[in-house]
Write a protein that holds these residues in place. Structure first.
Motif, short mmCIF file in Angstrom:
data_model
loop_
_atom_site.label_atom_id
_atom_site.label_comp_id
_atom_site.label_asym_id
_atom_site.label_seq_id
_atom_site.Cartn_x
_atom_site.Cartn_y
_atom_site.Cartn_z
N ASP A 288 22.44 -42.71 39.08
CA ASP A 288 23.69 -43.30 38.62
C ASP A 288 24.56 -42.25 37.94
O ASP A 288 24.06 -41.21 37.48
CB ASP A 288 23.41 -44.44 37.63
N ASN A 495 14.90 -58.84 47.73
CA ASN A 495 15.21 -57.42 47.60
C ASN A 495 16.22 -56.95 48.64
O ASN A 495 16.94 -55.97 48.42
CB ASN A 495 13.94 -56.59 47.73
N ASP A 500 20.50 -53.37 45.48
CA ASP A 500 19.75 -52.22 44.97
C ASP A 500 19.08 -51.51 46.14
O ASP A 500 18.13 -52.02 46.74
CB ASP A 500 18.70 -52.69 43.96
N HIS A 502 17.14 -49.14 46.19
CA HIS A 502 15.82 -48.61 45.91
C HIS A 502 14.72 -49.63 46.19
O HIS A 502 13.54 -49.28 46.21
CB HIS A 502 15.72 -48.17 44.44
#
Length: 602
Positions: A288, A495, A500, A502
């Protein structure tokens, strides 16, 4: 602490062990330790633990040399190299020790390690051709094998058929070429009988170990690296399994007292995020935006860190955009390659790296010696700056125009570095950037802005995410979810829709067909989908929407890859299903998002 000149062969300790919850390395080494020094270390270890806490020590060695840090940030792009006897098996470095490679077989791979084509100058030349400004080598990974001639173990490269000090030769080639050289050193060691943990990923605790002796072994070895192969750019510690924060600071102190301008990452002890060391190390993803604490994303060029046959490399577009997003976030990118068992960097990897170098040859001014901002990075735009120049990197176009918030400075001029024309319209609250589609680069459209003041004086400005997905953070279900020792949340269906990158949805390993479904809460209109696949397994799929009790297919496709954007006629529905019909391996999705039709900003 002085070195012992002779090597002592230690017995391989085989004991029963009890399971523990952590992960890491194991080892079977040999060390030279004076009994008096060992006693002193055991007596003082508790005192050290009391003296050094999780708080940053009030000592000169706890802070990086400012010039060394600034020079490192200027470099922006480095080469990470994971290499060792494990390349012979083509499995994961260290983590395959015990599964799938039996421990006895893994620990003896070094006896076949000849690497007849190892050429350190060729490695350096490849890094230079890629536009990389520094190199970091895994001198010792969690498996305990050492790529240099160490006085403290026989489990090193000099006892292989290669019989060449790899660290020495690569360090010399780097120094000769003016390429800064850093060393990776694993804090844990699953092969060393003194380290408390062993087994697959360090998942078992030894019933007999000698941690104080291992601490001295570690100190002796990193001292060797700094004194014999320096000057070093950095000491890149990793996986401090069970190692305290206090010991982590001592590991930093050891190398800094030997070389005051050496840089040290955040993995010397404790856990990442505690603030140890000089910089943070996001792994496998771009970090980030952070222009306060330095950081470096370490990312493999393929899926594995060490060499793997038939490896699938990241596309050039992804590699370049990762570098751009990293620089825009004010970080460095450490891109990893894994040389083959015979010591070469595969031609496909060299080609990908050289293509990055070609891009940097044209646009390196927007990356090297820049700092991130003044706008914070988003998924569609990143900015870098140098002096009064701001470089706007447009990575994709969520709308027909790009809007940026107003700067506390005047824009004196603008030009499109990637060729063509750009229109910049100032509004009361910002700027509308219009670029004809023919002048947009599919990789990175770069607009240079000249300001009437230094961009470094501007506090970073957030940029709103444009045209957010209509499926983001919506509830999801799937035909199945991979279960890792009872942990189903790790690969949950949600997910794939959480925004996200990741995280991911995954199914059990034998599965080749599966489905993923999202509920958008209400009927929503969308005309495109963006899919990010983990790996390259999916060979045939379809996208469906629910109409009443029936499922209607709105798109059929074949391969996906890292990122795949699909356009179709506008559809309105509450439920969407993604069906994997054929796959060469178990399908896994990082992100699947649907988007509303684009609208131009008025």
């Amino acid at each position: 602490m002085s070195f012992i000149t002779s090597k002592i062969t230690w017995r391989k300790t085989i004991t029963t062990a009890r399971p523990i919850a952590w992960n890491q390395h194991s080892g079977t080494l040999k060390r030279s330790l004076h009994s008096t020094a060992l006693c002193l270390l055991m007596m003082t270890s508790s005192a050290i633990a009391e003296r050094v806490t999780a708080e940053k020590p009030d000592a000169w060695w706890s802070t990086a040399d400012p010039k060394a840090m600034s020079d490192w940030k200027d470099m922006r792009f480095g080469m990470f190299i994971h290499w060792g006897p494990v390349a012979i098996s083509g499995e994961r470095i260290s983590w395959s020790r015990g599964d799938p490679t039996p421990v006895e077989e893994y620990d003896n791979l070094y006896k076949k390690f000849d690497a007849v084509n190892f050429d350190p100058e060729a490695w350096v030349a490849t890094a230079q051709a890629a536009g990389m400004k520094y190199i970091v080598l895994t001198t010792k990974h969690h498996d305990g094998f050492c790529l240099w001639d160490s006085e403290f173990t026989e489990y090193d490269v000099m006892n292989t058929p290669l019989k060449r000090d790899v660290v020495k030769e690569l360090a010399e080639a780097c120094h000769k070429a003016g390429m800064p050289f850093g060393t990776y050193y694993s804090v844990c060691d699953w092969h060393n009988p003194d380290f408390p943990r062993t087994g697959v990923g360090g998942s078992v605790m030894r019933e007999e170990s000698n941690y104080p002796a291992y601490k001295e072994y570690l100190t002796n070895q990193v001292t060797e690296l700094v004194e014999n192969y320096g000057p070093l750019l950095s000491m890149w510690y990793d996986v401090p399994q069970g190692v305290s924060v206090a010991d982590g600071w001592e590991n930093i102190r050891t190398v800094r007292e030997l070389q005051p301008n050496i840089l040290v990452n955040d993995r010397s002890g404790g856990h990442k995020g505690l603030g140890l060391g000089d910089y943070s190390t996001p792994e496998r993803h771009v970090g980030d935006f952070d222009n306060v604490r330095p950081w470096e994303s370490c990312v493999p060029l393929g899926r594995s860190w060490s060499w793997k046959p038939n490896e699938i490399l990241k596309p050039l577009e992804e590699c370049i955009q990762s570098l751009v997003s990293t620089a825009g976030g004010d970080g460095n990118l450490l891109l990893n390659i894994g040389p083959t068992p015979d010591g070469i960097i595969e031609p496909e990897q060299v080609e990908r790296l050289e293509a990055m170098g070609d891009w940097l040859e044209k646009y390196g001014e927007t990356i090297y010696e820049t700092r991130g901002g003044p706008f914070k990075t988003t998924r569609h735009v990143a900015t870098t700056h140098k002096g009064n120049m701001v470089y706007v990197h447009i990575l994709n176009w969520p709308d027909e125009t790009l809007f940026l918030p107003k700067l506390p400075a005047n824009i004196v001029s603008h030009r499109l570095l990637t060729g063509g024309n750009a229109r910049l319209e100032a509004t009361a609250d910002g700027y509308i950037i219009s670029i004809p589609e023919a002048d947009r680069s599919s990789v990175d459209t770069i607009l240079a802005l000249e300001l009437d003041r230094s961009a470094a004086e501007i506090t970073p400005i957030p940029v709103a995410e444009v045209n957010r997905p209509v499926t983001e953070k919506m509830p999801a279900v799937a035909s199945e979810v991979r279960n890792i020792r009872g942990n189903v949340a790790r690969y949950a269906a949600k997910n794939a829709f959480d925004g996200d990158l990741h995280k991911r949805w995954a199914v059990e390993v034998p599965t080749k067909e599966a489905w993923l479904e999202v509920d958008m809460g209400e009927a929503r209109t969308f005309d495109r989908a963006v899919i990010l696949e983990f790996g390259r397994n999916i060979q045939k799929f379809e996208i469906q929407i629910r109409q009443g009790e029936q499922w209607k297919t709105i798109h059929q496709g074949t391969t996906i890859g890292k990122e795949h954007e699909i356009h179709f006629e506008p559809q309105t529905a509450q439920f969407m299903r993604f069906n994997v019909l054929e796959s060469t391996g178990s399908p896994s999705i990082n992100e699947f998002q649907l988007y509303a039709p684009k609208k131009s900003r008025k």
